[in-house]
Write a protein that holds these residues in place. Structure first.
Motif, PDB file in Angstrom:
ATOM      1  N   SER A 131      57.476  41.599  50.265  1.00 34.33           N
ATOM      2  CA  SER A 131      56.614  41.284  51.415  1.00 34.33           C
ATOM      3  C   SER A 131      57.439  41.068  52.679  1.00 34.33           C
ATOM      4  CB  SER A 131      55.776  40.040  51.134  1.00 34.33           C
ATOM      5  OG  SER A 131      54.894  40.291  50.075  1.00 34.33           O
ATOM      6  N   GLU A 132      58.560  40.340  52.545  1.00 42.40           N
ATOM      7  CA  GLU A 132      59.378  40.073  53.737  1.00 42.40           C
ATOM      8  C   GLU A 132      60.062  41.351  54.227  1.00 42.40           C
ATOM      9  OE1 GLU A 132      62.737  36.980  55.508  1.00 42.40           O
ATOM     10  OE2 GLU A 132      62.063  36.734  53.433  1.00 42.40           O
ATOM     11  N   LEU A 133      60.544  42.191  53.296  1.00 39.37           N
ATOM     12  CA  LEU A 133      61.160  43.469  53.697  1.00 39.37           C
ATOM     13  C   LEU A 133      60.150  44.340  54.436  1.00 39.37           C
ATOM     14  CD1 LEU A 133      63.286  44.474  50.550  1.00 39.37           C
ATOM     15  CD2 LEU A 133      64.158  43.859  52.807  1.00 39.37           C
ATOM     16  N   GLN A 134      58.922  44.417  53.913  1.00 38.18           N
ATOM     17  CA  GLN A 134      57.885  45.236  54.555  1.00 38.18           C
ATOM     18  C   GLN A 134      57.569  44.716  55.955  1.00 38.18           C
ATOM     19  OE1 GLN A 134      54.760  45.025  51.607  1.00 38.18           O
ATOM     20  NE2 GLN A 134      55.233  47.053  50.817  1.00 38.18           N
ATOM     21  N   ASP A 135      57.437  43.391  56.073  1.00 39.23           N
ATOM     22  CA  ASP A 135      57.066  42.825  57.367  1.00 39.23           C
ATOM     23  C   ASP A 135      58.178  42.987  58.400  1.00 39.23           C
ATOM     24  OD1 ASP A 135      54.571  41.660  58.216  1.00 39.23           O
ATOM     25  OD2 ASP A 135      55.798  39.988  58.922  1.00 39.23           O
ATOM     26  N   GLY A 184      60.495  45.328  58.309  1.00 42.49           N
ATOM     27  CA  GLY A 184      60.568  46.763  58.592  1.00 42.49           C
ATOM     28  C   GLY A 184      59.499  47.183  59.584  1.00 42.49           C
ATOM     29  N   PHE A 185      58.286  46.663  59.400  1.00 46.23           N
ATOM     30  CA  PHE A 185      57.173  46.963  60.302  1.00 46.23           C
ATOM     31  C   PHE A 185      57.485  46.454  61.713  1.00 46.23           C
ATOM     32  CE2 PHE A 185      52.655  45.490  61.515  1.00 46.23           C
ATOM     33  CZ  PHE A 185      52.407  46.667  62.210  1.00 46.23           C
ATOM     34  N   ARG A 186      58.036  45.225  61.799  1.00 47.75           N
ATOM     35  CA  ARG A 186      58.366  44.646  63.117  1.00 47.75           C
ATOM     36  C   ARG A 186      59.414  45.493  63.838  1.00 47.75           C
ATOM     37  NH1 ARG A 186      60.664  38.742  62.988  1.00 47.75           N
ATOM     38  NH2 ARG A 186      58.531  38.221  62.435  1.00 47.75           N
ATOM     39  N   ALA A 187      60.404  46.008  63.077  1.00 53.69           N
ATOM     40  CA  ALA A 187      61.470  46.804  63.699  1.00 53.69           C
ATOM     41  C   ALA A 187      60.959  48.169  64.144  1.00 53.69           C
ATOM     42  CB  ALA A 187      62.629  46.976  62.713  1.00 53.69           C
ATOM     43  N   LEU A 188      60.059  48.789  63.344  1.00 54.80           N
ATOM     44  CA  LEU A 188      59.556  50.123  63.683  1.00 54.80           C
ATOM     45  C   LEU A 188      58.496  50.076  64.778  1.00 54.80           C
ATOM     46  CD1 LEU A 188      59.071  52.183  60.367  1.00 54.80           C
ATOM     47  CD2 LEU A 188      60.640  52.652  62.244  1.00 54.80           C
ATOM     48  N   HIS A 189      57.578  49.098  64.682  1.00 56.04           N
ATOM     49  CA  HIS A 189      56.459  49.013  65.633  1.00 56.04           C
ATOM     50  C   HIS A 189      56.339  47.586  66.162  1.00 56.04           C
ATOM     51  CE1 HIS A 189      55.322  52.976  64.235  1.00 56.04           C
ATOM     52  NE2 HIS A 189      55.246  52.531  62.998  1.00 56.04           N
ATOM     53  N   PRO A 190      57.266  47.144  67.020  1.00 57.33           N
ATOM     54  CA  PRO A 190      57.260  45.743  67.473  1.00 57.33           C
ATOM     55  C   PRO A 190      55.970  45.338  68.178  1.00 57.33           C
ATOM     56  CG  PRO A 190      58.864  47.086  68.709  1.00 57.33           C
ATOM     57  CD  PRO A 190      58.392  47.908  67.569  1.00 57.33           C
ATOM     58  N   TRP A 191      55.405  46.255  68.980  1.00 55.35           N
ATOM     59  CA  TRP A 191      54.196  45.894  69.741  1.00 55.35           C
ATOM     60  C   TRP A 191      53.010  45.711  68.799  1.00 55.35           C
ATOM     61  CZ3 TRP A 191      49.398  48.150  70.793  1.00 55.35           C
ATOM     62  CH2 TRP A 191      48.681  47.547  71.837  1.00 55.35           C
ATOM     63  N   PRO A 234      51.155  40.808  58.550  1.00 48.89           N
ATOM     64  CA  PRO A 234      50.847  41.909  59.488  1.00 48.89           C
ATOM     65  C   PRO A 234      50.972  43.279  58.833  1.00 48.89           C
ATOM     66  CG  PRO A 234      52.174  40.250  60.589  1.00 48.89           C
ATOM     67  CD  PRO A 234      52.089  39.833  59.147  1.00 48.89           C
ATOM     68  N   TRP A 235      51.992  43.466  57.961  1.00 49.71           N
ATOM     69  CA  TRP A 235      52.172  44.791  57.343  1.00 49.71           C
ATOM     70  C   TRP A 235      51.010  45.124  56.409  1.00 49.71           C
ATOM     71  CZ3 TRP A 235      54.344  49.367  57.371  1.00 49.71           C
ATOM     72  CH2 TRP A 235      54.315  50.151  56.228  1.00 49.71           C
ATOM     73  N   SER A 236      50.556  44.150  55.591  1.00 50.50           N
ATOM     74  CA  SER A 236      49.463  44.435  54.651  1.00 50.50           C
ATOM     75  C   SER A 236      48.175  44.765  55.416  1.00 50.50           C
ATOM     76  CB  SER A 236      49.242  43.267  53.698  1.00 50.50           C
ATOM     77  OG  SER A 236      48.745  42.140  54.387  1.00 50.50           O
ATOM     78  N   ILE A 237      47.960  44.077  56.535  1.00 48.39           N
ATOM     79  CA  ILE A 237      46.763  44.355  57.355  1.00 48.39           C
ATOM     80  C   ILE A 237      46.870  45.748  57.977  1.00 48.39           C
ATOM     81  CG2 ILE A 237      45.547  43.679  59.476  1.00 48.39           C
ATOM     82  CD1 ILE A 237      46.338  40.763  58.744  1.00 48.39           C
ATOM     83  N   TYR A 238      48.038  46.050  58.546  1.00 47.65           N
ATOM     84  CA  TYR A 238      48.253  47.336  59.215  1.00 47.65           C
ATOM     85  C   TYR A 238      48.100  48.501  58.237  1.00 47.65           C
ATOM     86  CZ  TYR A 238      50.847  51.047  61.682  1.00 47.65           C
ATOM     87  OH  TYR A 238      51.232  52.225  62.266  1.00 47.65           O
ATOM     88  N   SER A 239      48.710  48.367  57.034  1.00 42.52           N
ATOM     89  CA  SER A 239      48.652  49.474  56.069  1.00 42.52           C
ATOM     90  C   SER A 239      47.226  49.665  55.553  1.00 42.52           C
ATOM     91  CB  SER A 239      49.639  49.275  54.915  1.00 42.52           C
ATOM     92  OG  SER A 239      49.561  47.985  54.407  1.00 42.52           O
ATOM     93  N   LYS A 240      46.465  48.552  55.407  1.00 43.06           N
ATOM     94  CA  LYS A 240      45.072  48.676  54.960  1.00 43.06           C
ATOM     95  C   LYS A 240      44.212  49.326  56.048  1.00 43.06           C
ATOM     96  CE  LYS A 240      43.206  45.908  51.295  1.00 43.06           C
ATOM     97  NZ  LYS A 240      42.811  44.609  50.796  1.00 43.06           N
ATOM     98  N   MET A 241      44.475  48.959  57.301  1.00 36.76           N
ATOM     99  CA  MET A 241      43.720  49.560  58.412  1.00 36.76           C
ATOM    100  C   MET A 241      43.928  51.066  58.444  1.00 36.76           C
ATOM    101  SD  MET A 241      44.462  46.686  61.372  1.00 36.76           S
ATOM    102  CE  MET A 241      43.873  47.665  62.755  1.00 36.76           C
TER     103      MET A 241
END
Length: 725
Positions: free
Chosen positions: A200-204, A206-213, A260-267
């Motif tokens: 979970s922490e790696l995904q989050d 990674g998501f922050r680094a790729l798509h900070p906004w 945030p990553w789990s929400i984003y990937s589900k969206m």
């Protein structure tokens, strides 16, 4: 640096005030408080050795480099790992980046620690074509070390986690590359090993680094949840807790927080809005025993009604990574679904830590941790598959394919359970049973009904594989298998079969060419043959024969060189020095003989072969319009014919002119099927108000079979004409 270096010969426990211990080391010792005092002293000694080895080195942030490996050890200490793993984590970069050698580490801390450090060490000192290949080869080496000791991957994941936490000091390009690699490879591996906290922490991160906004927007929305929602959450939690207490079930009830990553990937995956994804309440119930799991399930179902078809029992049938839990979805009082997970304390530990939970149990007890057993089996499968892959990049792609988050659970005829990735087919199941079963599979029985090998499987089915000794893999199998094991085994077998066919055909072609020189392969002096093979860098005769069959070397030229002492008068002038006895083909020569798409030859046709570099022999019909062009290169002509026993289906094409009205296409297709022919493709060539010309690409056994297909089509009243293309 040698074992006699003063930096390595430190006392195991420095006296107070003898050496100033930095805060970050004291923090590590606090995290490792579960270890005995003597083992914590070994940690401090490892820090002293690592600090001396990394002296003068700094991170991009400007901190001393040693802070990174100590922080990696801290991540592992929070997971309850043993002292050997923590020491190896502190020293994991020393072999690669400092003068300290594997022997130094082994003499100071033992062979196990040295093996762990060596397993994690990357291959940056070797030269590869590009960064991508270096990363793939590094991963391949790490996997082999993992197969010997699972703790290697735990150190690697902790190393990646701390690098992700401190990614800010990297350049933009490096941040994006490292984050993408983390989401593609390391987070799925953590999930496959059941390590949900790290995943979970790696995904989050990674998501922050790729798509900070995007990360910032979603995180802000999560924090600013409306008061109404928080009240609803509290009301539901109170009702569930009250019911569990009334049932006298000792439990721990916690609300699940979405990242945030789990929400984003589900969206993205379900094309839902933020509000729709957030409109779900999640709870976890942790109880004392398996029996209490099912008792608690009854209790929560008595508070809120369950949604039909949404109950999953991962206690009876664990996931491939060892995860166990009961999942149910309830009708909520506010119109929102309530997701509830119910598990024991041990299951909760395994769900959060996965394979690391094995080392977290006290006093060295063996809890029968299925996460570790399943992880070991998965890694053993990967090691087996990497032996058959041609390159590190191909292997890495296979691993990516194998990291499916969703599984289907299937039963063997004996009732054993097998887990396969989503979209797995009966053929994947066959290879999962055994490579030999897959290689000789012809069909399957799914729930006692016959099914093709390409049939996709769903959870709960019982699968039995039907095999035949004479059967073998086909290239088309690669199009529908879903597992890396099946894909690797099929490629390996196809290469083997192609090589055997190529050697056989090359032998025939070279013998024919040598016959024109008045000799044969058997009559050639062994020293002359061996000298020719050595001169042309062929390790074995078979390699040269395969090269001849594939058109990379002309048989006439090889024959001239091998028989150079023969009298030139023996050379027959026909066909550029090639004798006219024909090579007979059966149609089963894989990868060596192919059939031209311009004229689609089938058994019974008069044919010729053209020797094409890299393709082997390409077969054409003698009336093919392209043959005139090939006559300009007589040295590449290969006289061939059909053997008495020809096997397999061959492509043919028909032009059928029919009435242009509804239902006609179905009538023609039915006639072709009645003649036991398979339709590959249908396309309209011409069409007007009255007549339509249609091309049918079909499969037939020979000319006789094709004639039968055409006869059946002509009998239809709607057909005006049939012509072979």
């Amino acid at each position: 640096m040698s074992p006699g270096d003063p930096a390595l010969a430190m006392p195991s426990t420095p006296a107070p005030g003898e050496a100033e211990v930095p805060d970050y080391v004291q923090a590590l010792e606090a995290q490792a408080a579960y270890l005995p005092a003597a083992q914590r002293a070994v940690l401090r000694r490892a820090w002293a050795v690592g600090a001396a080895a990394h002296a003068g080195q700094t991170r991009k942030s400007g901190e001393p480099y040693i802070t990174h490996p100590v922080a990696v050890a801290g991540v592992l200490a929070s997971q309850g790992l043993d002292v050997e793993t923590l020491v190896a984590a502190i020293l994991h970069d020393t072999i690669e980046d400092t003068p300290l050698s594997r022997g130094d580490i082994a003499s100071q801390f033992g062979e196990t620690v040295a093996d762990l450090v060596d397993g994690v060490t990357k291959l940056d000192k070797l030269h590869f074509r590009d960064r991508q290949e270096a990363a793939a080869e590094s991963f391949r080496k790490m996997l082999l070390a993992m197969s010997r000791d699972l703790r290697v991957i735990l150190i690697k994941l902790a190393d990646r986690l701390h690098n992700m936490r401190t990614l800010g000091a990297q350049s933009t390009d490096a941040r994006i590359r490292i984050a993408r690699e983390t989401l593609d490879i390391y987070a799925p591996i953590a999930q496959r090993l059941g390590m949900n906290l790290i995943k979970s922490e790696l995904q989050d991160l990674g998501f922050r680094a790729l798509h900070p906004w995007r990360h910032a927007v979603i995180e802000k929305r999560i924090r600013s949840q409306p008061l109404v929602r928080r009240e609803a959450l509290a009301q539901i939690e109170a009702k569930l807790a009250q019911r569990l207490a009334m049932e006298r079930i000792e439990h721990r009830l916690v609300g699940r927080i979405k990242t945030p990553w789990s929400i984003y990937s589900k969206m993205r995956a379900e094309n839902r809005s933020f509000a729709q994804v957030m409109d779900v309440f999640g709870f976890r119930v942790v109880v004392g025993s398996v029996a209490e799991c099912y008792h608690a399930l009854g209790a929560v179902h008595s508070v809120f009604k369950p949604l039909d078809g949404r109950f999953r029992d991962f206690v009876a049938i664990p996931k491939a990574n060892g995860y166990q839990s009961l999942h149910t979805v309830l009708f909520g009082p506010y119109g929102s679904p309530i997701e509830v997970q119910i598990r024991t304390r041990e299951m909760d530990l395994v769900a959060e830590r996965g394979v690391a939970a094995h080392w977290a149990y006290k006093h060295g007890e063996e809890p029968g941790n299925s996460a570790q057993t399943r992880a070991s089996a998965w890694i053993a499968n990967l090691v087996e598959s990497q032996r058959g892959t041609g390159s590190s990049l191909e292997f890495l792609e296979n691993v990516k394919v194998d990291l499916f988050p969703d599984e289907v659970y299937l039963f063997t005829p004996k009732g054993d359970i097998m887990a396969l990735p989503r979209n797995a087919t009966a053929l994947d199941f066959a290879y999962a049973v055994h490579t030999d079963v897959g290689n000789h599979a012809v069909a399957a029985r799914v729930d006692r009904k016959l099914a093709p090998l390409r049939a996709k499987l769903v959870s709960g089915q019982t699968v039995e594989v039907i095999t035949a000794k004479s059967a073998g893999p086909a290239a088309q199998w690669l199009e529908f298998v879903a597992t890396a094991k099946a894909r690797t085994a099929i490629r390996q077998q196809l290469k083997q079969l192609e090589h055997e066919d190529a050697v056989r055909l090359g032998h025939h072609m070279l013998d024919r060419a040598l016959g024109a020189q008045g000799t044969s392969l058997d009559r050639l002096p062994t020293p002359r043959l061996e000298a020719y093979l050595a001169e042309n860098r062929y390790p074995r005769l078979e390699a040269m024969l395969a090269d001849i069959a594939l058109g990379n070397r002309m048989p006439v030229q090889v024959a001239l060189a091998l028989a150079q002492e023969q009298a030139p008068s023996l050379l027959q002038p026909d066909a550029g020095g090639v004798p006219q006895d024909r090579i007979l083909i059966t149609g089963a020569e894989r990868g060596v003989v192919s059939f031209a798409q311009c004229c689609l030859p089938i058994p019974g046709d008069e044919i010729m072969g053209y020797h094409s570099a890299g393709k082997g022999i390409v077969v054409h019909r003698l009336e093919c319009p392209n043959v005139a062009e090939y006559r300009k290169s007589p040295e590449r002509w290969v006289p061939i014919g059909w053997d008495r026993q020809v096997s397999g289906d061959f492509d043919a094409a028909l032009r059928v002119e029919v009435d242009n009205r509804p239902g006609v296409l179905a009538q023609v297709a039915a006639a072709i099927a009645q003649a036991d022919s398979n339709i590959d493709r249908v396309e309209y060539l011409e069409r007007d108000t009255r007549i339509a010309a249609i091309r049918f690409s079909i499969e037939v056994a020979d000319r006789k079979h094709l004639a039968e297909v055409m006869r059946r089509i002509r009998r239809l009243g709607v057909v005006h004409g049939v012509q072979r293309l």
